[in-house]
Scaffold this motif. Sequence first.
Motif, PDB file in Angstrom:
ATOM      1  N   GLN A 430      -6.548   8.610 -13.091  1.00 41.58           N
ATOM      2  CA  GLN A 430      -6.429   9.360 -11.835  1.00 41.58           C
ATOM      3  C   GLN A 430      -7.196   8.674 -10.708  1.00 41.58           C
ATOM      4  O   GLN A 430      -6.697   8.546  -9.579  1.00 41.58           O
ATOM      5  N   ILE A 431      -8.409   8.217 -10.982  1.00 42.45           N
ATOM      6  CA  ILE A 431      -9.224   7.554  -9.954  1.00 42.45           C
ATOM      7  C   ILE A 431      -8.569   6.256  -9.492  1.00 42.45           C
ATOM      8  O   ILE A 431      -8.497   5.964  -8.286  1.00 42.45           O
ATOM      9  N   LEU A 432      -8.083   5.452 -10.440  1.00 36.76           N
ATOM     10  CA  LEU A 432      -7.429   4.185 -10.079  1.00 36.76           C
ATOM     11  C   LEU A 432      -6.205   4.412  -9.200  1.00 36.76           C
ATOM     12  O   LEU A 432      -5.999   3.704  -8.202  1.00 36.76           O
ATOM     13  N   LEU A 433      -5.404   5.405  -9.541  1.00 37.28           N
ATOM     14  CA  LEU A 433      -4.204   5.693  -8.755  1.00 37.28           C
ATOM     15  C   LEU A 433      -4.565   6.220  -7.370  1.00 37.28           C
ATOM     16  O   LEU A 433      -3.926   5.848  -6.368  1.00 37.28           O
ATOM     17  N   ASP A 434      -5.591   7.085  -7.293  1.00 32.92           N
ATOM     18  CA  ASP A 434      -6.005   7.631  -5.995  1.00 32.92           C
ATOM     19  C   ASP A 434      -6.567   6.540  -5.086  1.00 32.92           C
ATOM     20  O   ASP A 434      -6.266   6.492  -3.889  1.00 32.92           O
ATOM     21  N   ILE A 435      -7.384   5.652  -5.647  1.00 31.10           N
ATOM     22  CA  ILE A 435      -7.960   4.573  -4.839  1.00 31.10           C
ATOM     23  C   ILE A 435      -6.866   3.633  -4.333  1.00 31.10           C
ATOM     24  O   ILE A 435      -6.889   3.203  -3.171  1.00 31.10           O
ATOM     25  N   SER A 436      -5.898   3.320  -5.197  1.00 26.11           N
ATOM     26  CA  SER A 436      -4.784   2.471  -4.745  1.00 26.11           C
ATOM     27  C   SER A 436      -3.988   3.162  -3.645  1.00 26.11           C
ATOM     28  O   SER A 436      -3.506   2.510  -2.708  1.00 26.11           O
ATOM     29  N   GLY A 437      -3.864   4.508  -3.715  1.00 24.70           N
ATOM     30  CA  GLY A 437      -3.177   5.257  -2.668  1.00 24.70           C
ATOM     31  C   GLY A 437      -3.925   5.197  -1.343  1.00 24.70           C
ATOM     32  O   GLY A 437      -3.310   5.061  -0.277  1.00 24.70           O
ATOM     33  N   VAL A 438      -5.253   5.283  -1.390  1.00 19.89           N
ATOM     34  CA  VAL A 438      -6.052   5.179  -0.171  1.00 19.89           C
ATOM     35  C   VAL A 438      -5.964   3.776   0.416  1.00 19.89           C
ATOM     36  O   VAL A 438      -5.833   3.607   1.637  1.00 19.89           O
ATOM     37  N   PHE A 439      -5.977   2.746  -0.446  1.00 21.83           N
ATOM     38  CA  PHE A 439      -5.900   1.364   0.036  1.00 21.83           C
ATOM     39  C   PHE A 439      -4.574   1.065   0.733  1.00 21.83           C
ATOM     40  O   PHE A 439      -4.508   0.187   1.603  1.00 21.83           O
ATOM     41  N   ARG A 440      -3.518   1.789   0.345  1.00 19.51           N
ATOM     42  CA  ARG A 440      -2.232   1.589   1.026  1.00 19.51           C
ATOM     43  C   ARG A 440      -2.273   2.084   2.466  1.00 19.51           C
ATOM     44  O   ARG A 440      -1.477   1.656   3.302  1.00 19.51           O
ATOM     45  N   ILE A 441      -3.181   3.001   2.740  1.00 19.03           N
ATOM     46  CA  ILE A 441      -3.296   3.562   4.093  1.00 19.03           C
ATOM     47  C   ILE A 441      -4.332   2.814   4.908  1.00 19.03           C
ATOM     48  O   ILE A 441      -4.105   2.446   6.054  1.00 19.03           O
ATOM     49  N   THR A 442      -5.492   2.582   4.307  1.00 18.23           N
ATOM     50  CA  THR A 442      -6.555   1.876   5.010  1.00 18.23           C
ATOM     51  C   THR A 442      -7.486   1.216   4.000  1.00 18.23           C
ATOM     52  O   THR A 442      -7.670   1.727   2.892  1.00 18.23           O
ATOM     53  N   PHE A 443      -8.042   0.095   4.393  1.00 18.27           N
ATOM     54  CA  PHE A 443      -9.032  -0.586   3.554  1.00 18.27           C
ATOM     55  C   PHE A 443     -10.414  -0.054   3.896  1.00 18.27           C
ATOM     56  O   PHE A 443     -10.704   0.248   5.054  1.00 18.27           O
ATOM     57  N   PHE A 444     -11.259   0.108   2.886  1.00 19.85           N
ATOM     58  CA  PHE A 444     -12.632   0.517   3.150  1.00 19.85           C
ATOM     59  C   PHE A 444     -13.580  -0.403   2.382  1.00 19.85           C
ATOM     60  O   PHE A 444     -13.260  -0.857   1.268  1.00 19.85           O
ATOM     61  N   PRO A 445     -14.719  -0.719   2.962  1.00 19.57           N
ATOM     62  CA  PRO A 445     -15.666  -1.649   2.304  1.00 19.57           C
ATOM     63  C   PRO A 445     -16.296  -1.027   1.070  1.00 19.57           C
ATOM     64  O   PRO A 445     -16.600   0.170   1.047  1.00 19.57           O
ATOM     65  N   PHE A 446     -16.491  -1.858   0.052  1.00 16.19           N
ATOM     66  CA  PHE A 446     -17.151  -1.413  -1.176  1.00 16.19           C
ATOM     67  C   PHE A 446     -18.048  -2.531  -1.663  1.00 16.19           C
ATOM     68  O   PHE A 446     -17.632  -3.686  -1.757  1.00 16.19           O
ATOM     69  N   PHE A 447     -19.315  -2.196  -1.950  1.00 13.94           N
ATOM     70  CA  PHE A 447     -20.311  -3.194  -2.359  1.00 13.94           C
ATOM     71  C   PHE A 447     -20.777  -2.872  -3.780  1.00 13.94           C
ATOM     72  O   PHE A 447     -21.602  -1.967  -3.971  1.00 13.94           O
ATOM     73  N   PRO A 448     -20.263  -3.603  -4.791  1.00 16.40           N
ATOM     74  CA  PRO A 448     -20.592  -3.287  -6.198  1.00 16.40           C
ATOM     75  C   PRO A 448     -22.084  -3.346  -6.499  1.00 16.40           C
ATOM     76  O   PRO A 448     -22.605  -2.509  -7.233  1.00 16.40           O
ATOM     77  N   GLU A 449     -22.794  -4.334  -5.925  1.00 18.40           N
ATOM     78  CA  GLU A 449     -24.222  -4.462  -6.243  1.00 18.40           C
ATOM     79  C   GLU A 449     -25.007  -3.281  -5.669  1.00 18.40           C
ATOM     80  O   GLU A 449     -25.961  -2.789  -6.294  1.00 18.40           O
TER      81      GLU A 449
END
Length: 507
Positions: A430-449
């Motif tokens: 569910q999380i993977l699909l939701d994040i991919s759905g958000v990325f289709r609309i807009t990109f947001f920065p994410f910092f793994p460290e």
Amino acid sequence: MSYKKMIFTGTLILTFSGFLSRILGFYNRIFLSKLIGAGELGIYQLIMPVYMLCFTLVCHGFETGISNLTSKYRGQGDKKSIHRLIRFACLLSLSLSFVLLLFLISGAGMLSRHLFHETSAASTLKIAALALPFVAIKSCLHGYYVGQNRSAVPAASQLVEQTARVGSIYLLSVTIYLYTADARIAAWGMVIGEMVSAIYTLLAYFYTVHRETKRKLPLPSPTPSSAVLPSMIREFFHFSIPLTINHFSLTIISSLENMLIPLMLLRRLGSRTLALETYGTLTGMALPFLFFPATIVNSLSVMLLPAISASYKQKKMAQIQSTISKSLHYCIVIGIFSCFAFFLFGKSLGSLVFSNEQAGEYVHLFALLCPFLYVSQTISSILNGFGCTRQTLFHNLLGMGIRILFILTAIPSLGIKGYLYGLLAGYSLQILLDISGVFRITFFPFFPEKTLLIPAAFAFSCGWASRQLCQILLNQSFSPLFALFFSGSCYVLSFFLLQWIVERFTV
């Protein structure tokens, strides 16, 4: 009030009231577990899926639709349309609640025999149904206050509801149900709590309207015209019906999931009493511990949906990207710290709070679930804010489908661990699909460290140190409650220290 300040203030107020409400709720669950036992607590949990189906029909779409339109009319300075909307929605929701109330009372016996496979649940379901009219009124008015960016009234309403629920259960336990305490006492507590909370919210609304009529503030120029009633109703249904259908569909699958768990546990354990006790311990004692830190996430999700929806219509994409990035950062960090906290202290918490070693084992076992639970709720709320309700419905249904598959196949062979594996698999998808759905609309920065590596290392080291401190205090003959509280407080303070370090030394 600025965009960030609006979200922060609303989230802070709802979080504070949510924490106090959950503390009261924990006291209530501890008291109930000792008063009626895990078996009767399991019966009370058994009726909740059906109650939540009715709750969804009379509340979810109405509340969100009201908050969305109230925010719109508020921006236009159209107070008259706001209050016409409230009257219409309250009347509709209240009428629907009485229909469902009659259905539950007349069909409680049939549902208990054929759906719950537990005839003693009928009387508890009939009592719980009485709460629906009060919930209907309260949710509509909560939607109005959220749309007005006045979260203080819904926050206070939560506290009033929990206080009335706990107080009524205690009074009933020492009077009417002193010698025959069972699941019905929990249902009566819920009804009384919702009734008192609805009365409080209604009085607050009347007071708000009275103050608005007394104040003679100049209207914006030009004076806005009120929305035409048929147009307002169409717009209300256009927003609320898809959300209601989505949430109702999810609640049906979720209800099926919750009703299948005790049936599959019966296959594994071979005893209905033992299956109900296990189910009651898991859902009534262990899982509420995991949901406790989610108070912040719940409050954030409530404020995010209308805020992102409004910003998206205004094409403020940079503002949205920053909001998404920070929201997910805090949800993941809270999830990581909660995971280590429950993994290290879960067994002690369950045994100390509920005097139930099995509850502690389940808290320890399900600790890994925390980051997945918190992130899934937030990212779904963000996607709904973009208007992608069909996508979130599809993603949620897929996740629930995986969980049900694990319940049917894994619980009979692996026991309660099979349910954990299903939850992890379902929420991950569910999380993977939701994040991919958000990325289709807009990109947001994410910092793994910044969001994953540093918090995990910090949580592990501070958690281990807090655990050692707890053992030292216990060896020095301090009470288990003090040792747990003091070492847990040190661990919580380390969370705020981490946030200060991250904000101070990372970009």
